[in-house]
Design a protein around this motif. Structure first.
Motif, PDB file in Angstrom:
ATOM      1  N   ASP A 294      26.916  12.130   6.484  1.00 13.60           N
ATOM      2  CA  ASP A 294      28.038  13.062   6.686  1.00 13.60           C
ATOM      3  C   ASP A 294      29.231  12.361   7.327  1.00 13.60           C
ATOM      4  N   LYS A 295      28.976  11.482   8.292  1.00 12.39           N
ATOM      5  CA  LYS A 295      30.052  10.791   9.000  1.00 12.39           C
ATOM      6  C   LYS A 295      30.847   9.893   8.046  1.00 12.39           C
ATOM      7  N   GLN A 297      31.196  10.240   4.848  1.00  8.73           N
ATOM      8  CA  GLN A 297      31.937  11.076   3.901  1.00  8.73           C
ATOM      9  C   GLN A 297      33.214  11.619   4.528  1.00  8.73           C
ATOM     10  N   GLU A 298      33.188  11.901   5.816  1.00 11.62           N
ATOM     11  CA  GLU A 298      34.367  12.429   6.509  1.00 11.62           C
ATOM     12  C   GLU A 298      35.533  11.437   6.474  1.00 11.62           C
ATOM     13  N   VAL A 299      35.255  10.163   6.530  1.00  8.78           N
ATOM     14  CA  VAL A 299      36.324   9.145   6.577  1.00  8.78           C
ATOM     15  C   VAL A 299      36.506   8.462   5.217  1.00  8.78           C
ATOM     16  N   ASN A 300      36.045   9.105   4.154  1.00  6.35           N
ATOM     17  CA  ASN A 300      36.208   8.606   2.774  1.00  6.35           C
ATOM     18  C   ASN A 300      35.570   7.241   2.545  1.00  6.35           C
ATOM     19  N   LEU A 301      34.398   7.067   3.128  1.00 10.28           N
ATOM     20  CA  LEU A 301      33.581   5.902   2.858  1.00 10.28           C
ATOM     21  C   LEU A 301      32.290   6.353   2.192  1.00 10.28           C
ATOM     22  N   VAL A 302      31.639   5.421   1.518  1.00  7.86           N
ATOM     23  CA  VAL A 302      30.425   5.751   0.773  1.00  7.86           C
ATOM     24  C   VAL A 302      29.223   5.103   1.448  1.00  7.86           C
ATOM     25  N   GLY A 303      28.147   5.882   1.656  1.00  9.19           N
ATOM     26  CA  GLY A 303      26.950   5.362   2.327  1.00  9.19           C
ATOM     27  C   GLY A 303      25.917   4.844   1.350  1.00  9.19           C
ATOM     28  N   ASN A 304      25.208   3.787   1.783  1.00  9.71           N
ATOM     29  CA  ASN A 304      24.136   3.216   0.968  1.00  9.71           C
ATOM     30  C   ASN A 304      22.950   2.901   1.895  1.00  9.71           C
ATOM     31  N   PRO A 305      21.986   3.863   2.041  1.00 12.62           N
ATOM     32  CA  PRO A 305      20.878   3.674   2.993  1.00 12.62           C
ATOM     33  C   PRO A 305      19.750   2.808   2.419  1.00 12.62           C
ATOM     34  N   SER A 306      19.047   2.119   3.320  1.00 13.63           N
ATOM     35  CA  SER A 306      17.799   1.426   2.995  1.00 13.63           C
ATOM     36  C   SER A 306      16.822   1.680   4.157  1.00 13.63           C
ATOM     37  N   TYR A 307      15.546   1.247   4.014  1.00  8.85           N
ATOM     38  CA  TYR A 307      14.520   1.665   4.987  1.00  8.85           C
ATOM     39  C   TYR A 307      13.677   0.468   5.418  1.00  8.85           C
ATOM     40  N   GLU A 308      13.366   0.449   6.727  1.00  9.97           N
ATOM     41  CA  GLU A 308      12.508  -0.599   7.286  1.00  9.97           C
ATOM     42  C   GLU A 308      11.662  -0.024   8.428  1.00  9.97           C
ATOM     43  N   TYR A 309      10.523  -0.727   8.667  1.00 10.43           N
ATOM     44  CA  TYR A 309       9.703  -0.359   9.824  1.00 10.43           C
ATOM     45  C   TYR A 309      10.350  -0.893  11.085  1.00 10.43           C
ATOM     46  N   SER A 310      10.185  -0.172  12.166  1.00 11.06           N
ATOM     47  CA  SER A 310      10.718  -0.623  13.447  1.00 11.06           C
ATOM     48  C   SER A 310       9.806  -0.136  14.559  1.00 11.06           C
ATOM     49  N   ASP A 311       9.477  -1.074  15.437  1.00 12.09           N
ATOM     50  CA  ASP A 311       8.665  -0.685  16.600  1.00 12.09           C
ATOM     51  C   ASP A 311       9.532  -0.112  17.709  1.00 12.09           C
ATOM     52  N   ASP A 312      10.909  -0.323  17.588  1.00 14.02           N
ATOM     53  CA  ASP A 312      11.811   0.083  18.667  1.00 14.02           C
ATOM     54  C   ASP A 312      12.618   1.335  18.346  1.00 14.02           C
ATOM     55  N   VAL A 313      12.873   1.581  17.073  1.00 20.29           N
ATOM     56  CA  VAL A 313      13.729   2.694  16.680  1.00 20.29           C
ATOM     57  C   VAL A 313      12.854   3.766  16.050  1.00 20.29           C
ATOM     58  N   LYS A 314      13.110   4.954  16.493  1.00 18.24           N
ATOM     59  CA  LYS A 314      12.331   6.085  16.012  1.00 18.24           C
ATOM     60  C   LYS A 314      12.512   6.261  14.506  1.00 18.24           C
ATOM     61  N   GLU A 315      11.450   6.659  13.910  1.00 23.72           N
ATOM     62  CA  GLU A 315      11.488   6.883  12.465  1.00 23.72           C
ATOM     63  C   GLU A 315      12.570   7.902  12.112  1.00 23.72           C
ATOM     64  N   GLY A 316      13.384   7.558  11.061  1.00 19.79           N
ATOM     65  CA  GLY A 316      14.443   8.451  10.585  1.00 19.79           C
ATOM     66  C   GLY A 316      15.814   8.185  11.150  1.00 19.79           C
ATOM     67  N   GLN A 317      15.899   7.260  12.154  1.00 16.42           N
ATOM     68  CA  GLN A 317      17.187   6.932  12.749  1.00 16.42           C
ATOM     69  C   GLN A 317      17.713   5.584  12.209  1.00 16.42           C
ATOM     70  N   VAL A 318      19.088   5.444  12.301  1.00 15.79           N
ATOM     71  CA  VAL A 318      19.727   4.249  11.774  1.00 15.79           C
ATOM     72  C   VAL A 318      19.471   3.080  12.714  1.00 15.79           C
ATOM     73  N   ILE A 319      18.958   1.977  12.112  1.00 13.26           N
ATOM     74  CA  ILE A 319      18.701   0.765  12.882  1.00 13.26           C
ATOM     75  C   ILE A 319      19.946  -0.126  12.929  1.00 13.26           C
ATOM     76  N   SER A 320      20.643  -0.311  11.763  1.00  8.69           N
ATOM     77  CA  SER A 320      21.795  -1.227  11.671  1.00  8.69           C
ATOM     78  C   SER A 320      22.707  -0.782  10.527  1.00  8.69           C
ATOM     79  N   GLN A 321      23.908  -1.433  10.448  1.00  4.96           N
ATOM     80  CA  GLN A 321      24.879  -1.094   9.399  1.00  4.96           C
ATOM     81  C   GLN A 321      25.686  -2.322   9.000  1.00  4.96           C
ATOM     82  N   ASP A 322      26.273  -2.273   7.805  1.00  3.07           N
ATOM     83  CA  ASP A 322      27.119  -3.355   7.297  1.00  3.07           C
ATOM     84  C   ASP A 322      28.192  -2.729   6.391  1.00  3.07           C
ATOM     85  N   PRO A 323      29.517  -2.906   6.722  1.00  6.58           N
ATOM     86  CA  PRO A 323      30.122  -3.695   7.807  1.00  6.58           C
ATOM     87  C   PRO A 323      29.846  -3.102   9.187  1.00  6.58           C
ATOM     88  N   GLU A 324      30.120  -3.950  10.173  1.00  2.00           N
ATOM     89  CA  GLU A 324      29.866  -3.543  11.552  1.00  2.00           C
ATOM     90  C   GLU A 324      30.888  -2.499  12.004  1.00  2.00           C
TER      91      GLU A 324
END
Length: 444
Positions: A294-295, A297-324
């Motif tokens: 949603d965020k 889309q508000e600023v006219n950018l397009v999202g492209n999600p991918s998924y990884e396991y993480s021992d530190d980040v709760k399942e379903g939350q964003v771990i990282s992004q590109d561009p920064e």
């Protein structure tokens, strides 16, 4: 004087002795008078007038014939007709000569070629008619000047300086002479002409003209080819345009249809596509996958999600992004982000091997048996083999039998139950210790 003498005087012949013997005698009076009359030489104009001496000759002949008549001659009266004739002829001759001289003089002034010559004196002059009048004035010729290679204004100054008054500048295309400079002149330099002789001076208008082709909407390479085939050079510019596809021509300078010299440069403006704004990439870390989408889309950018396991980040939350975070990107840019699948789970698959052999069971007495082999992992039990078996089925081999996958544990145990036809457990009569299970960790 006899008629014969008179004829001799007119014709200019001399009287010889033979002739004088034939002259009839005249009276002394007549001889005396004739002796006093002067002899007039013959004139070239005598034949132009009637002979007035005919009557006198007849008179003389009559006097000589009859010898009786005498005619008194007055010397002055004898001369009057002749003098009169001479004066008349002289007057006519003088009038004719004066008339001829007058005609020659007028003809010379007017430029008439009376004598049939070339009409030129030692110092050559031409008769020039002044435009707009009927008067003529003689002008001396002057040498034509050379203005080839001069700029038009300089050539005109040179013509004026030398007094020429009837010259015209005519433009003419020329690929080698720069525009505005004189290519040639209709009269070669050094030629003697009058100052109002008509002169044409040819000035370069530059190279041959060509029309700029219409390349609007053409793809860049196609437009460039068309322009170059028309003999033009091409440069490029770029601009955003909401209506023209990216990498296609928006416009040209000069515009299509303009006449330009061959070899001229035409600048074409190429579309960068729709103009986009620069957007700072928002911070998506820690957001849920839905909130991150949603965020963007508000600023006219397009999202492209991918998924990884993480021992530190709760399942379903964003771990990282590109561009920064806060990176400036064009509106509509795609932002990739990674969503946590939680801690990585290790799973296994299992396969079985080994066999069950008969130790002491009497198949001849008790008949066939029922065999059940199962494997238990935690709270889950999986069947490995189940069925009736006779003496010929033993040993029962389970090599290659595959168990379940996705097992969270790599430990388990076999359970073997063998009963006879009456349901009595006879497992102890068989060797079941040769069974084994092999676990393999699965890749996630």
């Amino acid at each position: 004087m006899t008629k014969q003498e008179m004829e001799m005087i007119k014709t200019g012949r001399q009287v010889d002795k033979a002739d004088t013997t034939e002259i009839p005698p005249v009276s002394p009076r007549t001889s005396e008078i004739k002796a006093n009359v002067p002899v007039m030489p013959p004139s070239q104009f005598d034949d132009l007038f009637p002979d007035d001496d005919d009557e006198e000759d007849d008179t003389d002949e009559s006097v000589a014939d009859d010898g009786e008549q005498e005619q008194e001659y007055d010397g002055e009266e004898e001369l009057d007709p002749r003098l009169k004739k001479i004066i008349m002829v002289s007057s006519i001759a003088i009038a004719v000569v004066l008339a001829i001289l007058a005609i020659l003089l007028i003809g010379k002034i007017a430029g008439w070629n009376i004598l049939g010559g070339k009409g030129k004196t030692e110092e050559s002059t031409d008769v020039i008619t002044t435009e707009g009048t009927n008067d003529t004035t003689a002008q001396e010729t002057v040498p034509m000047v050379n203005v080839v290679g001069l700029y038009k204004t300089a050539a005109e100054e040179q013509m004026k300086k030398n007094g020429f008054t009837n010259y015209t500048f005519v433009e003419k295309t020329d690929a080698t002479v720069e525009k505005g400079y004189v290519i040639s002149q209709s009269i070669d330099d050094g030629t003697s002409i009058t100052k109002d002789t008509q002169i044409t001076i040819y000035v370069s208008s530059g190279k041959e003209k060509t029309k700029v082709p219409d390349v609007f909407g053409y793809e860049d390479s196609q437009a460039t080819t068309l322009l170059e085939e028309a003999g033009l050079k091409v440069t490029h510019g770029y601009a955003y345009d909401d209506n023209v596809e990216k990498d296609h021509v928006i416009s040209s300078d000069p515009v299509a249809g303009t006449e330009v010299e061959e070899g001229s440069t035409v600048k074409i403006i190429i579309s960068n596509g729709k103009e986009t704004k620069k957007i700072a990439v928002p911070n998506l870390k820690g957001m849920s996958e839905a909130d991150a989408a949603d965020k963007l889309q508000e600023v006219n950018l397009v999202g492209n999600p991918s998924y990884e396991y993480s021992d530190d980040v709760k399942e379903g939350q964003v771990i990282s992004q590109d561009p920064e975070v806060n990176t400036e990107v064009d509106e509509g840019t795609t932002v990739s982000y990674v969503v946590s699948k939680g801690p990585q789970k290790v799973t296994y698959s299992v396969s079985f091997s080994g066999s069950i052999s008969n130790i002491e069971f009497d198949f001849d007495t008790f008949g066939s048996v029922t065999v059940d082999i199962s494997y238990t992992i935690g709270r889950q039990t999986f069947s490995v083999y189940s069925g009736k078996a006779g003496a010929g089925d033993f040993p029962i081999n389970i090599d290659g039998v595959e168990g379940p996958t996705g097992l969270e544990s790599n430990q388990g145990s076999f359970s073997v139950t063998i009963t006879d036809s009456e349901g009595i457990d006879v497992t102890s009569s068989f060797n079941t210790g040769g069974l084994s299970a092999t676990f393999t960790q699965e890749s996630n």
